[in-house]
Design a protein around this motif. Sequence first.
Motif, mmCIF file in Angstrom:
data_model
loop_
_atom_site.group_PDB
_atom_site.id
_atom_site.type_symbol
_atom_site.label_atom_id
_atom_site.label_comp_id
_atom_site.label_asym_id
_atom_site.label_seq_id
_atom_site.Cartn_x
_atom_site.Cartn_y
_atom_site.Cartn_z
ATOM 1 N N PRO A 111 33.879 39.517 34.155
ATOM 2 C CA PRO A 111 35.279 39.855 33.855
ATOM 3 C C PRO A 111 35.951 40.674 34.958
ATOM 4 O O PRO A 111 37.155 40.524 35.199
ATOM 5 N N ILE A 112 35.173 41.503 35.635
ATOM 6 C CA ILE A 112 35.716 42.295 36.741
ATOM 7 C C ILE A 112 36.142 41.379 37.884
ATOM 8 O O ILE A 112 37.215 41.549 38.485
ATOM 9 N N MET A 161 38.002 36.655 27.120
ATOM 10 C CA MET A 161 39.231 37.443 26.980
ATOM 11 C C MET A 161 39.937 37.561 28.333
ATOM 12 O O MET A 161 41.161 37.424 28.441
ATOM 13 N N MET A 162 39.138 37.773 29.377
ATOM 14 C CA MET A 162 39.725 37.974 30.701
ATOM 15 C C MET A 162 40.271 36.675 31.287
ATOM 16 O O MET A 162 41.206 36.697 32.088
ATOM 17 N N LEU A 163 39.701 35.516 30.897
ATOM 18 C CA LEU A 163 40.235 34.234 31.361
ATOM 19 C C LEU A 163 41.672 34.037 30.902
ATOM 20 O O LEU A 163 42.429 33.257 31.504
ATOM 21 N N LYS A 164 42.057 34.729 29.844
ATOM 22 C CA LYS A 164 43.406 34.631 29.301
ATOM 23 C C LYS A 164 44.272 35.822 29.734
ATOM 24 O O LYS A 164 45.406 35.655 30.183
ATOM 25 N N LEU A 165 43.707 37.019 29.585
ATOM 26 C CA LEU A 165 44.480 38.223 29.833
ATOM 27 C C LEU A 165 44.861 38.365 31.303
ATOM 28 O O LEU A 165 46.024 38.658 31.620
ATOM 29 N N ALA A 166 43.924 38.156 32.203
ATOM 30 C CA ALA A 166 44.181 38.407 33.620
ATOM 31 C C ALA A 166 45.319 37.522 34.160
ATOM 32 O O ALA A 166 46.263 38.043 34.778
ATOM 33 N N PRO A 167 45.280 36.192 33.955
ATOM 34 C CA PRO A 167 46.403 35.395 34.455
ATOM 35 C C PRO A 167 47.701 35.646 33.705
ATOM 36 O O PRO A 167 48.790 35.571 34.303
ATOM 37 N N ALA A 168 47.610 35.936 32.405
ATOM 38 C CA ALA A 168 48.831 36.235 31.649
ATOM 39 C C ALA A 168 49.514 37.477 32.202
ATOM 40 O O ALA A 168 50.748 37.509 32.372
ATOM 41 N N ALA A 187 36.282 44.658 22.957
ATOM 42 C CA ALA A 187 37.746 44.668 23.012
ATOM 43 C C ALA A 187 38.278 46.103 22.906
ATOM 44 O O ALA A 187 39.287 46.452 23.530
ATOM 45 N N TYR A 188 37.606 46.931 22.119
ATOM 46 C CA TYR A 188 38.000 48.332 22.046
ATOM 47 C C TYR A 188 37.728 49.056 23.361
ATOM 48 O O TYR A 188 38.509 49.925 23.791
ATOM 49 N N ARG A 189 36.628 48.691 24.024
ATOM 50 C CA ARG A 189 36.374 49.257 25.357
ATOM 51 C C ARG A 189 37.497 48.847 26.321
ATOM 52 O O ARG A 189 37.908 49.627 27.178
ATOM 53 N N LEU A 190 37.967 47.614 26.179
ATOM 54 C CA LEU A 190 39.084 47.160 26.992
ATOM 55 C C LEU A 190 40.328 48.003 26.708
ATOM 56 O O LEU A 190 41.042 48.405 27.633
ATOM 57 N N ALA A 191 40.592 48.271 25.430
ATOM 58 C CA ALA A 191 41.760 49.090 25.069
ATOM 59 C C ALA A 191 41.660 50.478 25.692
ATOM 60 O O ALA A 191 42.652 51.011 26.217
ATOM 61 N N GLU A 461 41.771 26.951 32.796
ATOM 62 C CA GLU A 461 41.735 28.383 33.056
ATOM 63 C C GLU A 461 41.116 28.597 34.431
ATOM 64 O O GLU A 461 40.496 27.700 34.991
ATOM 65 N N LEU A 462 41.282 29.787 34.982
ATOM 66 C CA LEU A 462 40.787 30.166 36.305
ATOM 67 C C LEU A 462 41.563 29.453 37.415
ATOM 68 O O LEU A 462 42.256 28.468 37.186
ATOM 69 N N GLY A 463 41.431 29.990 38.617
ATOM 70 C CA GLY A 463 42.114 29.428 39.755
ATOM 71 C C GLY A 463 43.633 29.566 39.663
ATOM 72 O O GLY A 463 44.180 30.186 38.747
ATOM 73 N N GLN A 464 44.319 28.981 40.628
ATOM 74 C CA GLN A 464 45.773 28.946 40.601
ATOM 75 C C GLN A 464 46.281 28.233 39.357
ATOM 76 O O GLN A 464 47.284 28.613 38.757
ATOM 77 N N GLU A 465 45.523 27.204 38.921
ATOM 78 C CA GLU A 465 45.909 26.457 37.724
ATOM 79 C C GLU A 465 45.904 27.342 36.484
ATOM 80 O O GLU A 465 46.717 27.165 35.578
#
Length: 484
Positions: A111-112, A161-168, A187-191, A461-465
Amino acid sequence: MTVQSYDSLFINNSWVRPSTKGRLSVINPATESAIATVPEASKEDVDAAVLAARNAFDHGPWPSMTGEQRGDCIKELSQALQQDIPGLAQLITQEMGSPITFSMRSQAFSPIIVLDYYADLARKHAFEVKRPGMVSPVVCRSEPVGVVAAITPWNAPLFTMMLKLAPALAAGCTVVIKPAPETPLDAYRLAEAIEKTSIPPGVVNIIPAGREVGEYLVSHRQVDKVSFTGSVVAGSKIGSICGSQIKRCTLELGGKSAAILLDDVDLTATIPQLLPAALMNNGQACIAQTRVLAPARRYREIVDTLTDAVANLRVGDPLNETTDIGPLFAERQRERVESYIEIGKAEGARVSTGGKRPSHLEKGWYVEPTVFVDVDNSMRIAREEIFGPVVSVIPYDNEENAVAIANDSDYGLSGTVWTRDAEKGLDIARKIRTGTYTVNGMSMDFMSPFGGFKQSGIGRELGQEGLNAYFEYKTINMPADYKI
């Protein structure tokens, strides 16, 4: 490691009291004991989270910030999560049973990498470009799609989660995350990490809940896009809701991937790499190579070598670094896997190793890693996603037959080919209808698109796409004398 329980939901950068007293228990699959509880979000909590995200998008600074500014915030989040990668890995292992070596690499560190990639991409992306049009100059803009509902599974909770959150975030969207009810702790650690960043209030909201509340979130009229990772059944339902509302969606669903061993394969080099490709995360991975296609001429040799290797895998405590196979994430998942083992036997396939619960473990939802041989591709164990440590070895007559068998699937997510001739492997790869493929190994390139053909999903998901999936594209036609 002490695991913390929580009493609040993370909405609008605040810890908010839930609207009901419902609780979700997190069960350690290795001990079968509860390790923590968190609030179970209700529909009223969804309304509050979506309202926070809507206000942050419509009235907050996030969508109008520059890509460089958002990239800096995403990098801050990466740095906050990096403060305790070993602890994060241990937490996820206790949540869902991944062997700790897999958790360190794929559950905590990956995720990092994804965050860092999209932080960099946000800084580089041209959100507005000027072009010569057919009649007059045009300005083309990449604008954020809006409020995103991110619904994530239990098998790789923080990574998906990061595949969605990071590009969003890179695109300028605001997000409501609904983690799986079985694995909400990461997810709480993420918060807690988000609190340490400059990400504005309402941009990220986290509400653990079950299926009914998840469906309410998908249906919410203030949500502009849904990104979902999970089963085909749930994805089909989500897709139908989004279709009825003309709502954007990305669906990353199941897989039944084939590893093709060509006639020239070097088993000494291949089997040690094939085992983690087939049995990663205790077999609970959509990209797992669960169908092994072996040339008929070498079938028995391959079966014997693979069987011996699987029989020697260490099954046990997932927190032990010598463990290869840990428990399945839930009792119901063990029952599912065991039912498929019985189906395989009834269909005429033979278990060459495994197929039972390990006798040396009194607690935990374990199943021995299992190899089925003499499998026909028409059998259910070769066609349906088992999601456990079960591999089917299927014979083929020639390379054309191998390609046909690999493509004879409702899924098309991943695949591999193993050969001494990389060019021949590339030729095979071009013929397989899957979204990702690897020659002589098992890879997932974070700078390249990931997703599937057929019932394996819609979108990438991932990449420019992966970034493009969170944009709406706008064309502004300018006067003929406008200078570009």
